[in-house]
Motif scaffolding. Structure first.
Motif, mmCIF file in Angstrom:
data_model
loop_
_atom_site.group_PDB
_atom_site.id
_atom_site.type_symbol
_atom_site.label_atom_id
_atom_site.label_comp_id
_atom_site.label_asym_id
_atom_site.label_seq_id
_atom_site.Cartn_x
_atom_site.Cartn_y
_atom_site.Cartn_z
ATOM 1 N N ARG A 176 12.167 2.834 0.423
ATOM 2 C CA ARG A 176 11.570 4.000 1.088
ATOM 3 C C ARG A 176 10.307 3.603 1.843
ATOM 4 O O ARG A 176 10.050 4.087 2.951
ATOM 5 N N ALA A 177 9.522 2.707 1.260
ATOM 6 C CA ALA A 177 8.266 2.282 1.877
ATOM 7 C C ALA A 177 8.481 1.444 3.130
ATOM 8 O O ALA A 177 7.539 1.199 3.888
ATOM 9 N N LEU A 178 9.707 1.019 3.375
ATOM 10 C CA LEU A 178 10.027 0.232 4.561
ATOM 11 C C LEU A 178 10.297 1.092 5.793
ATOM 12 O O LEU A 178 10.482 0.556 6.891
ATOM 13 N N GLU A 179 10.322 2.397 5.638
ATOM 14 C CA GLU A 179 10.682 3.269 6.757
ATOM 15 C C GLU A 179 9.783 3.118 7.990
ATOM 16 O O GLU A 179 10.281 3.163 9.121
ATOM 17 N N PRO A 180 8.468 2.946 7.841
ATOM 18 C CA PRO A 180 7.654 2.715 9.038
ATOM 19 C C PRO A 180 8.064 1.456 9.801
ATOM 20 O O PRO A 180 8.004 1.421 11.031
ATOM 21 N N ASP A 228 0.832 -1.209 0.000
ATOM 22 C CA ASP A 228 0.000 0.000 0.000
ATOM 23 C C ASP A 228 0.867 1.260 0.000
ATOM 24 O O ASP A 228 0.560 2.239 -0.696
ATOM 25 N N ARG A 229 1.941 1.247 0.781
ATOM 26 C CA ARG A 229 2.813 2.426 0.842
ATOM 27 C C ARG A 229 3.535 2.654 -0.481
ATOM 28 O O ARG A 229 3.764 3.798 -0.884
ATOM 29 N N VAL A 230 3.890 1.579 -1.169
ATOM 30 C CA VAL A 230 4.524 1.716 -2.482
ATOM 31 C C VAL A 230 3.549 2.408 -3.440
ATOM 32 O O VAL A 230 3.939 3.310 -4.198
ATOM 33 N N ARG A 231 2.301 1.998 -3.415
ATOM 34 C CA ARG A 231 1.294 2.603 -4.288
ATOM 35 C C ARG A 231 1.175 4.108 -4.053
ATOM 36 O O ARG A 231 1.054 4.896 -4.988
ATOM 37 N N VAL A 232 1.211 4.495 -2.788
ATOM 38 C CA VAL A 232 0.993 5.895 -2.426
ATOM 39 C C VAL A 232 2.244 6.746 -2.634
ATOM 40 O O VAL A 232 2.153 7.892 -3.096
ATOM 41 N N GLN A 233 3.408 6.174 -2.340
ATOM 42 C CA GLN A 233 4.635 6.971 -2.305
ATOM 43 C C GLN A 233 5.440 6.969 -3.596
ATOM 44 O O GLN A 233 6.319 7.817 -3.771
ATOM 45 N N ALA A 234 5.177 6.028 -4.492
ATOM 46 C CA ALA A 234 5.989 5.916 -5.713
ATOM 47 C C ALA A 234 5.970 7.213 -6.513
ATOM 48 O O ALA A 234 4.932 7.872 -6.643
ATOM 49 N N GLU A 235 7.133 7.581 -7.055
ATOM 50 C CA GLU A 235 7.277 8.818 -7.811
ATOM 51 C C GLU A 235 7.776 8.511 -9.228
ATOM 52 O O GLU A 235 8.548 7.570 -9.434
ATOM 53 N N PRO A 236 7.349 9.299 -10.207
ATOM 54 C CA PRO A 236 7.806 9.086 -11.590
ATOM 55 C C PRO A 236 9.331 9.157 -11.687
ATOM 56 O O PRO A 236 9.961 10.046 -11.124
ATOM 57 N N GLY A 237 9.906 8.183 -12.387
ATOM 58 C CA GLY A 237 11.347 8.169 -12.587
ATOM 59 C C GLY A 237 12.132 7.550 -11.444
ATOM 60 O O GLY A 237 13.351 7.346 -11.563
#
Length: 204
Positions: free
Chosen positions: A91-95, A73-82
């Protein structure tokens, strides 16, 4: 209450029960406690326990499964172009890293319990395939190819497992640093070449 809200409430309760059951088993020994004892410790009946979990193993592994689903879910929300796909997963593992820093003893106890128990390791291995598929589904819209998304998910899963292993083996190591090392090693693994210097086939 709508069905969506009801289902979400059920998921939250299940996650809370899984965490409590996992902690109880880690503290008292997985093989030394019964389902009845686990249910009593987390404040539910035996029937309620089996409404949420199929077994002791399922209860313990569910705590890790819920974390992995949250990762997708965090990958879906946080992913950025490029952005590099593996970087997005890291990055999504930070929590998870923050949780480990808040209570490392608790988390290390869970990992040690799973590593020491064959039935838990087997149950976790089965779960990993589903988790990789979940992560691949989260990545697919960003890479536009199912096979590539699955390849990234499998690679990321390997890095995560390596990170856990490094962290579990060194009590002084921060989980964030362990993840960074693991992702760097996995990222470079495809380019590693074999060195046969000093190799003698007669030694095999």
């Amino acid at each position: 209450m709508t069905n969506a809200v009801r289902e979400r409430s059920r998921e939250i309760l299940r996650a809370q029960l899984a965490t409590a059951a996992s902690d109880f088993c880690a503290e008292h020994g997985f093989d030394d406690v019964t389902v009845d004892e686990i249910a009593q410790s987390i404040g539910v009946s035996r029937a309620t326990f089996f409404r949420y979990f199929g077994s002791k193993e399922d209860a313990v592994v569910s705590a890790l499964r819920d974390e992995h689903d949250s990762l997708a879910d965090r990958v879906r929300v946080q992913a950025e172009p490029g952005q590099v796909a593996l970087d997005a997963v890291r990055r999504a593992l930070e929590p998870t890293v923050a949780t480990s820093r808040a209570n490392p003893v608790r988390l290390r106890g869970r990992i040690a319990m799973i590593v020491a128990n064959p039935s838990l390791r087997a149950r976790l291995a089965v779960d990993r395939a589903d988790q990789r598929a979940t992560l691949a589904s989260a990545l697919e819209p960003f890479v536009h190819d199912r096979q590539t998304a699955l390849a990234v998910a499998i690679t990321a899963s390997g890095a995560i497992e390596l990170g856990w292993s490094l962290w579990a083996a060194d009590p002084a190591l921060d989980l964030g640093d362990a993840y960074d090392t693991a992702f760097r090693l996995v990222d470079g693994a495809a380019a590693v070449r074999l060195d046969i210097t000093g190799f003698d086939s007669r030694d095999q």
